[in-house]
Design a protein around this motif. Structure first.
Motif, PDB file in Angstrom:
ATOM      1  N   GLN A   1       0.815  -1.213   0.000  1.00 31.19           N
ATOM      2  CA  GLN A   1       0.000   0.000   0.000  1.00 31.19           C
ATOM      3  C   GLN A   1       0.846   1.261   0.000  1.00 31.19           C
TER       4      GLN A   1
ATOM      5  N   THR B   1      -6.715  -3.409   1.374  1.00 31.22           N
ATOM      6  CA  THR B   1      -6.118  -3.962   0.154  1.00 31.22           C
ATOM      7  C   THR B   1      -7.140  -4.728  -0.671  1.00 31.22           C
TER       8      THR B   1
ATOM      9  N   VAL C   1      -8.302  -3.280  -3.887  1.00 32.39           N
ATOM     10  CA  VAL C   1      -7.501  -3.358  -5.110  1.00 32.39           C
ATOM     11  C   VAL C   1      -8.156  -4.299  -6.118  1.00 32.39           C
TER      12      VAL C   1
ATOM     13  N   SER D   1      -5.979   4.288  -1.423  1.00 38.27           N
ATOM     14  CA  SER D   1      -4.578   3.941  -1.662  1.00 38.27           C
ATOM     15  C   SER D   1      -3.668   5.130  -1.427  1.00 38.27           C
TER      16      SER D   1
END
Length: 362
Positions: A18, A149, A152, A277
């Motif tokens: 990250q 995460t 993503v 992010s």
């Protein structure tokens, strides 16, 4: 090291991942294309290979001082005066990185999502969020990065869907202009993927050190390289070479032309997830800078160092600036990256190896 302050190997992976995934995913394809043309995606692979060498340096240096951060063992290697100067350098470097992240974030948000919102509001909200995240220290940072995460995955899905409208002929023939432009563009990929230096400041908090940490760092490098390469490749086969010459943020433009049954503006959804992010990347560098300030001022608690660092970062970001100023700061930051990501750790590793200095709590 207290258990309450420790992170596991999985959290190390997500912290590094990250930290690296930030503002670069929007403009990197265009930046690489301006230097290497349609072979710019290959430069990312080379940058990833280069980073693997950096990982070995950071890992072996951290293993020699497995219970200390760089701020604590630098004076043990090169003396108190030089060690303090190195620490100040890392504080300033992390601060400059945080400032650039804030400024690029503000420009993107004002351009694509909130054109009428004052820049002060955008910068203030991101600064407060970053400070709140860092005040939780490394364990909270690790848990938060691990949790977000998962976002993503939608980003990857959006990029993969865009491949339906791609034309592979846009990148053919591969290597048409030779190796030289690709090698010349590799540093651009390197600058956009920095973040591994975070390992120098979180290694002491690992529950399990040794080869497991090296594997975690390597997997993070593979994941980031693959992610950046996928996005860059997707934009290269979506836009023609002539179009890429005039587009600054090809990733956003690519997704702007795609819509789903229930989502018309996919680019806004992408930018909303991308904001998280940016927060994690900004928080990591805010942590590095504030941690250095805490150690140098010998404070037990990190609250005031975090507040002061955040206010300084926010204040400098609010100063009047133009594209030329940002470009100048970015150029200085690029040069500094060589020293702080690879150069200084490499020198410290060599000196500590020659003098046989290490520190390990058994």
């Amino acid at each position: 090291m207290k258990t309450s302050k420790q992170i596991n190997i999985v959290q190390l992976f997500f912290i590094i991942f990250q930290t690296q995934v930030g503002v670069g995913i929007l403009s990197l394809p265009a930046t690489l294309h301006s230097t290497a043309g349609k072979d710019g995606w290959i430069a990312i692979i080379l940058a990833g290979l280069g980073f693997q060498g950096v990982i070995f340096v950071l890992y072996f240096l951290s293993m020699r001082f497995s219970e200390l951060t760089l701020y604590e063992y630098a004076p043990k290697i090169v003396g108190r005066l030089m060690g303090t100067l190195i620490s100040i350098g890392y504080i300033l470097f992390a601060g400059l990185t945080a400032i650039l992240v804030l400024q690029l974030f503000q420009v993107t948000i004002n351009m694509w999502i909130l054109p009428r919102t004052p820049s002060f509001v955008v910068l203030l909200l991101m600064s407060i969020s970053g400070a709140y995240l860092v005040l939780g220290r490394i364990k909270v940072l690790g848990r938060f990065n691990q949790f977000v995460t998962v976002l993503v995955v939608p980003l990857i899905i959006m990029v993969l869907i865009s491949l339906r409208y791609s034309d592979i002929r846009y990148i053919l023939p591969i290597g048409e202009h030779g190796v030289s432009p690709i090698i010349k563009a590799t540093p651009e990929g390197f600058f956009s993927m920095i973040g591994f230096e975070m390992a120098l400041f979180v290694f002491p908090y690992l529950q399990t050190k040794g080869k497991a940490a090296l594997i975690s760092l390597t997997l993070s490098n593979i994941a980031v390289t693959t992610f950046y390469c996928l996005i860059t490749f997707a934009t290269y086969v979506y836009f023609s070479p002539n179009q890429l010459k005039t587009i600054h943020d090809p990733t956003v433009y690519m997704l702007k032309g795609i819509s789903f049954l229930v989502v018309d503006r996919v680019d806004l959804l992408f930018l909303s997830i991308w904001t998280v992010s940016v927060l994690t990347s900004f928080g990591s560098y805010l942590y590095i800078s504030s941690e250095g300030m805490k150690i140098l001022t010998k404070r037990k608690k990190a609250m005031w160092p975090v507040i002061i660092t955040t206010l300084l970062t926010l204040g400098i970001s609010l100063l009047p600036h133009n594209p030329y100023t940002m470009e100048t700061l970015s150029s200085y930051h690029s040069i500094a990256s060589y020293f702080f990501v690879f150069g200084i750790p490499c020198v410290l590793l060599i000196i500590s190896s020659i003098t046989n200095r290490n520190y390990r709590v058994r």
